[in-house]
Scaffold this motif. Structure first.
Motif, PDB file in Angstrom:
ATOM      1  N   VAL A 101       0.836  -1.206   0.000  1.00  0.00           N
ATOM      2  CA  VAL A 101       0.000   0.000   0.000  1.00  0.00           C
ATOM      3  C   VAL A 101       0.867   1.250   0.000  1.00  0.00           C
ATOM      4  CG1 VAL A 101      -1.733   1.313   1.292  1.00  0.00           C
ATOM      5  CG2 VAL A 101      -1.947  -1.172   1.099  1.00  0.00           C
ATOM      6  N   ARG A 102       1.937   1.232   0.752  1.00  0.00           N
ATOM      7  CA  ARG A 102       2.827   2.394   0.801  1.00  0.00           C
ATOM      8  C   ARG A 102       3.384   2.717  -0.590  1.00  0.00           C
ATOM      9  NH1 ARG A 102       7.928   2.164   4.756  1.00  0.00           N
ATOM     10  NH2 ARG A 102       8.598   0.666   3.177  1.00  0.00           N
ATOM     11  N   THR A 129      -0.836   5.178   5.062  1.00  0.00           N
ATOM     12  CA  THR A 129      -0.834   3.757   4.716  1.00  0.00           C
ATOM     13  C   THR A 129      -1.696   2.966   5.684  1.00  0.00           C
ATOM     14  OG1 THR A 129       1.416   3.964   3.820  1.00  0.00           O
ATOM     15  CG2 THR A 129       0.629   1.749   4.295  1.00  0.00           C
ATOM     16  N   ALA A 164      -4.912   4.066  -3.431  1.00  0.00           N
ATOM     17  CA  ALA A 164      -3.879   4.748  -2.639  1.00  0.00           C
ATOM     18  C   ALA A 164      -3.402   6.055  -3.265  1.00  0.00           C
ATOM     19  CB  ALA A 164      -2.691   3.817  -2.410  1.00  0.00           C
TER      20      ALA A 164
END
Length: 254
Positions: A101-102, A129, A164
């Motif tokens: 996700v980061r 995140t 994201a």
């Protein structure tokens, strides 16, 4: 008048002599949840790939918020506010859930490639995140390798990566493929939650998902859109029923 989130104008795509997409015209309004359905071989994936930049149109235009993006590269279209998922789960299996996700957040939060920047110490990046992990119900899997997740969790992770970057247009390609009924229900609830106030375009074979999720449906047959309307009207359409070779949409949705 506000420009459509996505507009397709006289869109055509041929591969050699084969005409796959033929004179498609479509407007998807901002904030709409729009589904694209059709029999196998109808051209759904090709149309999806034209919008997201994997393919350039043979003729015609793809507009994003009124700007012509025909022929632009996928990363350029992504940076204009459109993000997509894939039919086959597309995650970094040997990285943790958190790291996956980061990675999706880096560009949108201003972290370009820099040898001297250590992302582990970036508090706002970590906070955001963790926020997305909570949204996709994977907080407890934060430090697990993504490849060790169950299939439905991997799909949820991919949706997390997709949202994201902060895109306001989300395109999902068969997000519920291969799932059980209970897994599908969870993913549909997740999609509904994370795309709130965003524009959603989804290609999906599960008619139950489509009728539950979509505001409008476009039916693609042999590369042409034969109908765009509400789920109720599409369900009742004789032309659509014929396109599914006698299988009623009520049967497919049951």
């Amino acid at each position: 008048m506000t420009a459509a989130a996505i507009e397709l104008r006289n869109l055509n795509k041929s591969f050699g002599l084969a005409k796959i997409i033929q004179d498609v015209n479509l407007e998807i309004t901002k904030g709409e949840r729009h589904a694209i359905i059709g029999p196998n071989g109808a051209g759904k994936s090709t149309l999806f790939n034209l919008i997201t930049g994997k393919y350039a149109p043979t003729t015609g235009q793809v507009l994003l918020h009124g700007q012509d993006v025909s022929g632009k590269k996928p990363f350029e279209i992504n940076r204009m506010g459109l993000s997509r998922s894939f039919q086959i789960t597309n995650i970094f299996h040997k990285m943790t859930v958190f790291e996956n996700v980061r990675c999706g957040l880096l560009w949108s939060m201003g972290y370009k490639y820099n040898f001297w920047t250590m992302v582990n110490g970036q508090r706002e990046l970590t906070r955001r995140t963790d926020e997305i992990l909570e949204q996709i119900n994977l907080t407890k899997r934060r430090d697990m390798l993504a490849g060790a997740l169950a299939y439905a969790e991997q799909r949820a992770l991919e949706i997390g990566i997709t949202i994201a970057g902060g895109a306001d247009i989300i395109m999902l390609d068969e997000p519920c493929a291969g799932m059980s009924h209970s897994e599908t229900d969870l993913i549909v609830d997740l999609i509904r939650k994370v795309t709130e106030e965003k524009t959603l375009v989804v290609v999906e074979h599960d008619m139950g998902v489509i009728f539950d999720l979509a505001d409008r449906i476009s039916v693609l047959v042999y590369g042409e859109i034969i109908e765009t309307d509400t789920p109720e009207r599409v369900r009742a359409s004789k032309a659509v029923q014929e396109a599914y070779l006698g299988t009623t949409l009520e049967e497919e949705a049951s």
